[in-house]
Design a protein around this motif. Structure first.
Motif, PDB file in Angstrom:
ATOM      1  N   ARG A 126       6.603   0.206   3.569  1.00  0.00           N
ATOM      2  CA  ARG A 126       6.129  -0.760   3.192  1.00  0.00           C
ATOM      3  C   ARG A 126       7.035  -2.052   2.610  1.00  0.00           C
ATOM      4  N   ARG A 182      -7.321  -7.362  14.154  1.00  0.00           N
ATOM      5  CA  ARG A 182      -8.999  -8.877  13.176  1.00  0.00           C
ATOM      6  C   ARG A 182     -10.159  -7.587  13.403  1.00  0.00           C
ATOM      7  N   ALA A 205       0.746  -1.001   0.158  1.00  0.00           N
ATOM      8  CA  ALA A 205      -0.668  -0.152  -0.182  1.00  0.00           C
ATOM      9  C   ALA A 205       0.708   1.107   0.073  1.00  0.00           C
ATOM     10  N   ASN A 206       2.171   1.384   0.564  1.00  0.00           N
ATOM     11  CA  ASN A 206       3.019   2.028   0.789  1.00  0.00           C
ATOM     12  C   ASN A 206       4.341   2.490   1.179  1.00  0.00           C
ATOM     13  N   ALA A 264      -9.246  -5.852   8.266  1.00  0.00           N
ATOM     14  CA  ALA A 264      -7.007  -6.652   8.556  1.00  0.00           C
ATOM     15  C   ALA A 264      -6.292  -5.907   8.201  1.00  0.00           C
ATOM     16  N   HIS A 318      -6.536  -3.723   5.478  1.00  0.00           N
ATOM     17  CA  HIS A 318      -7.864  -3.317   5.470  1.00  0.00           C
ATOM     18  C   HIS A 318      -9.163  -2.846   6.025  1.00  0.00           C
ATOM     19  N   HIS A 342      -1.620  -6.225  15.367  1.00  0.00           N
ATOM     20  CA  HIS A 342      -2.076  -7.136  14.189  1.00  0.00           C
ATOM     21  C   HIS A 342      -3.514  -6.721  14.419  1.00  0.00           C
ATOM     22  N   ASP A 397       0.459   4.295  13.256  1.00  0.00           N
ATOM     23  CA  ASP A 397       1.858   3.806  12.664  1.00  0.00           C
ATOM     24  C   ASP A 397       0.971   2.627  11.985  1.00  0.00           C
ATOM     25  N   GLY A 398       0.496   2.208  11.230  1.00  0.00           N
ATOM     26  CA  GLY A 398      -0.005   1.297  10.450  1.00  0.00           C
ATOM     27  C   GLY A 398      -1.259   1.545   9.270  1.00  0.00           C
TER      28      GLY A 398
HETATM   29  P1  AMP Z   1      -0.463  -7.469   9.070  1.00  0.00           P
HETATM   30  O1  AMP Z   1      -1.126  -7.587  10.641  1.00  0.00           O
HETATM   31  O2  AMP Z   1       0.862  -7.580   9.996  1.00  0.00           O
HETATM   32  O3  AMP Z   1      -0.698  -9.338   9.071  1.00  0.00           O
HETATM   33  O4  AMP Z   1      -1.577  -6.849   8.341  1.00  0.00           O
HETATM   34  C1  AMP Z   1      -2.719  -7.279   8.118  1.00  0.00           C
HETATM   35  C2  AMP Z   1      -3.221  -6.585   7.018  1.00  0.00           C
HETATM   36  O5  AMP Z   1      -2.978  -5.392   6.822  1.00  0.00           O
HETATM   37  C3  AMP Z   1      -2.074  -7.035   5.168  1.00  0.00           C
HETATM   38  O6  AMP Z   1      -3.189  -6.749   4.606  1.00  0.00           O
HETATM   39  C4  AMP Z   1      -0.967  -5.663   6.092  1.00  0.00           C
HETATM   40  O7  AMP Z   1      -0.335  -5.982   4.380  1.00  0.00           O
HETATM   41  C5  AMP Z   1      -1.596  -4.954   6.290  1.00  0.00           C
HETATM   42  N1  AMP Z   1      -1.469  -3.581   6.881  1.00  0.00           N
HETATM   43  C6  AMP Z   1       0.308  -3.916   7.462  1.00  0.00           C
HETATM   44  N2  AMP Z   1       1.055  -2.736   8.229  1.00  0.00           N
HETATM   45  C7  AMP Z   1      -0.026  -1.808   7.183  1.00  0.00           C
HETATM   46  C8  AMP Z   1       1.026  -0.570   7.316  1.00  0.00           C
HETATM   47  N3  AMP Z   1       1.545   0.050   7.737  1.00  0.00           N
HETATM   48  N4  AMP Z   1       0.119   0.290   5.676  1.00  0.00           N
HETATM   49  C9  AMP Z   1      -0.785  -0.505   5.088  1.00  0.00           C
HETATM   50  N5  AMP Z   1      -0.697  -1.300   4.932  1.00  0.00           N
HETATM   51  C10 AMP Z   1      -0.707  -2.520   6.600  1.00  0.00           C
END
Ligand code: AMP
Length: 317
Positions: A88, A267, A84-85, A288, A285, A265, A281-282
């Motif tokens: 990353r 969800r 996305a950015n 998720a 979706h 994480h 800082d994240g």
């Molecule tokens: P994760 O909990 O790290 O498995 O991330 C869950 C979803 O969020 C995945 O599709 C990641 O690609 C997306 N994601 C995690 N961190 C970021 C971030 N800083 N910016 C954008 N998308 C993120």
């Protein structure tokens, strides 16, 4: 008009193409990257196609990366999938090529790249790559590429369980099966956990706080990971586990990192949680997302916000 027409025209112009994806790759990041690489290599055998990023220890069975030199970026086309950015992208040199294309299914919070295709309705970036192949006369879906793309879709849809799974997702998966991929073998591989990870699931349920609203949280700290002999990446295998509880609507898991900060994480089964991730800082979706917390106090703050999000969601139902 083929929505991928500009992208395929750009691809045709370059002799060297480097495909990157996000850090801490999941099966969709790796599957979309490798599925695209195999497809382009089959269609354009004279081109050099490289895939880059850190190898993911637990997913080496799926794909391993090429060694990419600084010189390889000169004059190259760089394509990112599932990222996305720009912070990353799992290679700081992503902007050292001649041209940059972004292909992704996350919300387009950073519209980077010289060309981009983003479709947030797609279950996964692997599904988008399958659409790309289908729409471009120059490309053919091979059984080998379908293997990786199937793994990506299975990964991001939780084996077709999450609401992001559409009729189209199933049709695409059907096309892969029609090519004779070993779908059951991939499913089995992706379902496998080690004994340590199984023990972690037990510990996770022991530690899980469940609020009456339906929000839940658990911290996986260094002590626990050391006790079980697992690392941060292996700890990620239990991220979706709390959702198996009927009373849990949205949850967060905080995994301690080496610098004593926490990878978060998030969800959800309905309440939108990516705005909360962005505040810490994240991003990601609606159901998720990933984020970061500097200490346990920030983790608690996030949990309190999550409780409010779930409470408001239930009021609005
Ligand atoms: P994760 O909990 O790290 O498995 O991330 C869950 C979803 O969020 C995945 O599709 C990641 O690609 C997306 N994601 C995690 N961190 C970021 C971030 N800083 N910016 C954008 N998308 C993120």
């Amino acid at each position: 008009m083929n929505k991928f027409a500009d992208i395929i025209e750009t691809i045709k112009k370059y002799d060297r193409i480097i495909i990157l994806r996000h850090q801490n790759p999941d099966p969709d990041a790796l599957g979309s990257q490798k599925g695209l690489a195999l497809t382009l290599q089959a269609a354009f055998p004279q081109k050099t196609i490289l895939i880059g990023g850190q190898n993911a220890e637990g997913l080496k069975w799926l794909s391993t990366m090429d060694h990419i030199k600084n010189d390889d970026f000169k004059g190259a086309l760089v394509i990112t999938t599932d990222t996305a950015n720009t912070p990353r992208v799992d290679d700081d040199r992503y902007d050292q090529g001649d041209f940059l294309i972004k292909i992704d299914h996350h919300p387009n919070d950073e519209a980077y790249g010289d060309q981009l295709y983003v479709n947030t309705d797609a279950s996964s970036s692997s599904e988008i790559i399958a659409d790309f192949i289908e729409d471009c006369d120059d490309l053919t879906l091979t059984k080998e590429a379908a293997y990786y793309l199937y793994a990506g879709i299975v990964g991001d849809t939780g084996r077709f369980m999450y609401p992001s799974t559409t009729e189209h997702t199933m049709c695409v998966a059907g096309r892969f099966l029609a090519l004779g991929i070993d779908a059951a073998g991939i499913n089995q591989k992706m379902n496998e956990i080690t004994l340590q990870q199984a023990k972690l699931q037990g510990e996770l349920f022991d530690r899980l706080k469940v609020d009456e609203s339906g929000a839940a949280m658990a911290v996986i700290d260094d002590d626990l990971m050391n006790k079980l002999g697992i690392n941060q990446e292996q700890a990620n295998s239990v991220v979706s586990t709390p959702g198996r509880l009927g009373e849990v609507f949205a949850w967060l898991e905080a995994v301690q990192k080496h610098d004593d900060t926490y990878r978060i994480h998030l969800r959800s089964k309905g309440p939108v949680i990516n705005e909360l991730a962005k505040e810490h800082d994240g991003g990601g979706h609606p159901l998720a997302s990933g984020a970061n917390a500097k200490d346990l106090e920030e983790v608690d703050q996030m949990y309190n916000k999550l409780i409010k999000i779930v409470t408001d969601f239930k009021k609005g139902e």
